[in-house]
Design an enzyme around this catalytic site. Structure first.
Site, PDB file in Angstrom:
ATOM      1  N   HIS A 154       0.816  -1.218   0.000  1.00  0.00           N
ATOM      2  CA  HIS A 154       0.000   0.000   0.000  1.00  0.00           C
ATOM      3  C   HIS A 154       0.852   1.271   0.000  1.00  0.00           C
ATOM      4  O   HIS A 154       0.326   2.376  -0.172  1.00  0.00           O
ATOM      5  CB  HIS A 154      -0.934   0.001   1.211  1.00  0.00           C
ATOM      6  CG  HIS A 154      -2.215   0.743   0.988  1.00  0.00           C
ATOM      7  ND1 HIS A 154      -2.424   1.592  -0.072  1.00  0.00           N
ATOM      8  CD2 HIS A 154      -3.368   0.773   1.713  1.00  0.00           C
ATOM      9  CE1 HIS A 154      -3.630   2.113   0.001  1.00  0.00           C
ATOM     10  NE2 HIS A 154      -4.234   1.634   1.079  1.00  0.00           N
ATOM     11  N   ASP A 164      -2.550   1.744  -4.503  1.00  0.00           N
ATOM     12  CA  ASP A 164      -3.812   2.012  -3.813  1.00  0.00           C
ATOM     13  C   ASP A 164      -4.828   0.920  -4.149  1.00  0.00           C
ATOM     14  O   ASP A 164      -4.686   0.189  -5.138  1.00  0.00           O
ATOM     15  CB  ASP A 164      -4.366   3.380  -4.205  1.00  0.00           C
ATOM     16  CG  ASP A 164      -3.496   4.521  -3.691  1.00  0.00           C
ATOM     17  OD1 ASP A 164      -2.895   4.364  -2.611  1.00  0.00           O
ATOM     18  OD2 ASP A 164      -3.404   5.555  -4.379  1.00  0.00           O
TER      19      ASP A 164
END
Length: 448
Positions: free
Chosen positions: A421, A425
């Site tokens: 992450h 995304d």
């Protein structure tokens, strides 16, 4: 003439290896290129062939020892003077000569009976402070132990760089003071002392670890065995990955009906070519299409930079009886289904036979693991560093699903994506998985 057996250079980035076991023993006859001993490195496990024919007359590094590349681990010679010798000691610099103390009478003449030690703040005489130091004397060659420490493996240097650590301040436990992965990870976790700034590192004396509460009670029917070299390395890599990447997972359900029909139509043709047609090559092909469509998933992170990989090199996790290894299909996007099928069979077969070359487990840009082959519905895999994503394949099995407002039986599977992450995304990850889903459910037969 005796022939030295050395720890081989198993890849450009590998600085050391661990001897898992000697296949031959002292006194055994060996032929040239016959397997002599087995090693484990950061990249691959392999059987090392004998460099010459003769008799193994000496072993200098025993099972379980980690030694640097080019270290002499044994000797091949004639049937004479057979011995098992301990590892050769690492050369250390001789102690510097220390000037002899002047006689007591001379000391008294110089210092006087009431002389006191010079305070730390006292200035030196002008004649001393004004004497320049030659440049040759100002350059001090670092000791051998310091140089060994600075020549640590690329993995250790990368961890140090990512965490802003000065390797020269870490006490090394490897051969010749070399800093190992255990040392750098312990230091990053705050478990290893660093040398004070401006001072050379100090090797800590070996001491028995503090007693820990055993994982079993006295009298229990248990068997305690040490972890294998490969198992320890897997543990190190997984802990490092969890510590490095912000792991998030997405799971998609996919319909394999179209792929199943293509497999059935092409099964006999592929068997004539000597290859069993499985679902995995179709998934690899769809993954390559998705990596081209969403290139950030094929990238990696280097400090504060994003490195976009132009080549698509797919690592395929292969389960072994003694661990796990991930050989790499290079330029997987340039292969058709037949080429991918052959690559998967070849790499997995040689992985189980310990015949992989170091370069065949390096350079992966994206990895695929298949827990579904053992019946798992899906997995939540850990990313293989320095990659930023990994695909997990669940079991492909027939299930009732709703199709056009009717219940149908279709071969279905859950595919999961573990992603970092820090770079990817959720929307990007889902876009990537959507491409795979579209390619699988509308697979082009012309690609087979």
């Amino acid at each position: 003439m005796p022939t030295n057996v050395v720890m081989p250079q198993m890849g450009e980035s590998i600085a050391e290896g661990t001897i898992v076991r000697w296949i031959k023993r002292v006194g055994d006859k060996v032929e040239r290129d016959e397997p002599l001993f087995e090693i484990s490195t950061d990249k691959v496990d392999a059987e090392i062939p004998s460099p010459a024919a003769g008799v193994l007359v000496e072993i200098r590094a025993t099972d379980g020892e980690t030694v640097p590349v080019d270290y002499v681990v044994g000797v091949i010679g004639e049937e004479a003077a057979v011995a098992v010798a301990p590892p050769l000691p690492v050369a250390v610099p001789p102690p510097r000569p220390v000037a002899a103390a002047p006689p007591a009478a001379a000391q008294k003449a110089v210092t006087g009976p009431a002389a006191a030690p010079r305070p730390a703040s006292s200035a030196l005489p002008a004649a001393v402070t004004s004497t320049p130091t030659p440049a040759a004397e100002r350059t001090v060659e670092p000791p051998v132990e310091e140089r060994h420490r600075q020549r640590s493996s690329p993995l250790v240097r990368r961890i140090a760089r990512e965490h802003g650590v000065d390797i020269s301040r870490i006490p090394g436990s490897g051969v010749g003071g070399r800093v190992t992965k255990h040392d750098i990870l312990d230091y990053v976790e705050g478990r290893a002392p660093a040398a004070p700034a401006g001072q050379p590192p100090v090797r800590q004396p070996s001491a028995a670890p503090a007693p820990e509460k055993p994982a079993f009670k006295p009298g229990e029917n248990v068997e305690v065995v040490p972890m294998s070299v490969m198992r320890r390395r897997i543990a190190e890599h997984m802990i490092l990955s969890r510590r490095t990447s912000a792991h998030v997972h997405s799971v998609f359900e996919m319909d394999f009906s179209r792929v199943a029909k293509i497999r059935e139509a092409k099964r006999a043709e592929y068997e004539r070519a000597g290859v069993k047609l499985t679902y995995l090559p179709f998934i690899i092909k769809a993954t390559c299409d998705a990596l081209r469509a969403v290139p950030v998933v094929n990238a990696s992170i280097d400090a504060e930079n994003v490195v976009y990989r132009k080549d698509i090199n797919i690592g395929i996790a292969v389960a072994l009886d003694w661990g796990l290894i991930v050989p790499v299909i290079r330029n997987a996007d340039e292969k058709n289904i037949l080429g991918l099928s052959r690559a998967v069979v070849d790499l997995s077969t040689r992985a189980r036979a310990k015949q992989l070359r170091p370069e065949e487990v390096q350079g992966g840009t994206f990895s695929i693991t298949n827990p579904g082959v053992f019946g798992a519905l899906f997995g939540m895999p850990i990313i293989s560093q320095p990659q930023v994503a990994i695909l997990g394949i669940g079991a492909i099995e027939k299930r009732p699903v709703v199709v056009d407002d009717a219940i149908a039986i279709r071969p279905m599977a859950y595919l999961s994506l573990g992603y970092d992450h820090r770079l990817i995304d959720g929307a990007v990850a889902d876009q990537f998985m959507s491409v795979i889903k579209q390619r699988i459910e509308a697979f082009d037969p012309a690609a087979v």
